[in-house]
Design a protein around this motif. Sequence first.
Motif, PDB file in Angstrom:
ATOM      1  N   ILE A  10       0.839  -1.209   0.000  1.00 56.90           N
ATOM      2  CA  ILE A  10       0.000   0.000   0.000  1.00 56.90           C
ATOM      3  C   ILE A  10       0.867   1.249   0.000  1.00 56.90           C
ATOM      4  N   ARG A  11       1.950   1.228   0.768  1.00 56.82           N
ATOM      5  CA  ARG A  11       2.850   2.384   0.823  1.00 56.82           C
ATOM      6  C   ARG A  11       3.462   2.673  -0.555  1.00 56.82           C
ATOM      7  N   ARG A  12       3.884   1.613  -1.240  1.00 54.08           N
ATOM      8  CA  ARG A  12       4.453   1.803  -2.587  1.00 54.08           C
ATOM      9  C   ARG A  12       3.419   2.355  -3.558  1.00 54.08           C
ATOM     10  N   LYS A  13       2.207   1.821  -3.510  1.00 54.88           N
ATOM     11  CA  LYS A  13       1.136   2.319  -4.382  1.00 54.88           C
ATOM     12  C   LYS A  13       0.831   3.785  -4.073  1.00 54.88           C
TER      13      LYS A  13
ATOM     14  N   LYS B  93       3.451   6.016  -5.539  1.00 50.66           N
ATOM     15  CA  LYS B  93       3.292   6.159  -6.987  1.00 50.66           C
ATOM     16  C   LYS B  93       2.180   7.147  -7.310  1.00 50.66           C
ATOM     17  N   VAL B  94       1.085   7.047  -6.584  1.00 46.63           N
ATOM     18  CA  VAL B  94      -0.039   7.961  -6.808  1.00 46.63           C
ATOM     19  C   VAL B  94       0.375   9.388  -6.470  1.00 46.63           C
ATOM     20  N   ARG B  95       1.100   9.544  -5.358  1.00 46.94           N
ATOM     21  CA  ARG B  95       1.554  10.875  -4.949  1.00 46.94           C
ATOM     22  C   ARG B  95       2.445  11.501  -6.022  1.00 46.94           C
ATOM     23  N   GLU B  96       3.381  10.706  -6.560  1.00 49.15           N
ATOM     24  CA  GLU B  96       4.263  11.213  -7.617  1.00 49.15           C
ATOM     25  C   GLU B  96       3.473  11.578  -8.869  1.00 49.15           C
TER      26      GLU B  96
END
Length: 33
Positions: A10-13, A16-19
Motif C-alpha cells: 500500500i505504501r508503494r502504491k 506512486k499515486v503521490r508522484e
Amino acid sequence: MFRDELIEYIRRKANKVREEMKRLREKAVNEIN
C-alpha cells in the motif's frame, strides 16, 4: 500476504499515486502559464 507485506504494498502504491499527482499538478500549472 502478511500484514507487513500488505502495508509495504500500500505504501508503494500511495507513493506512486503521490508522484503522479505531483507530476499532473506541475503539468497543469505549466499549461496555465
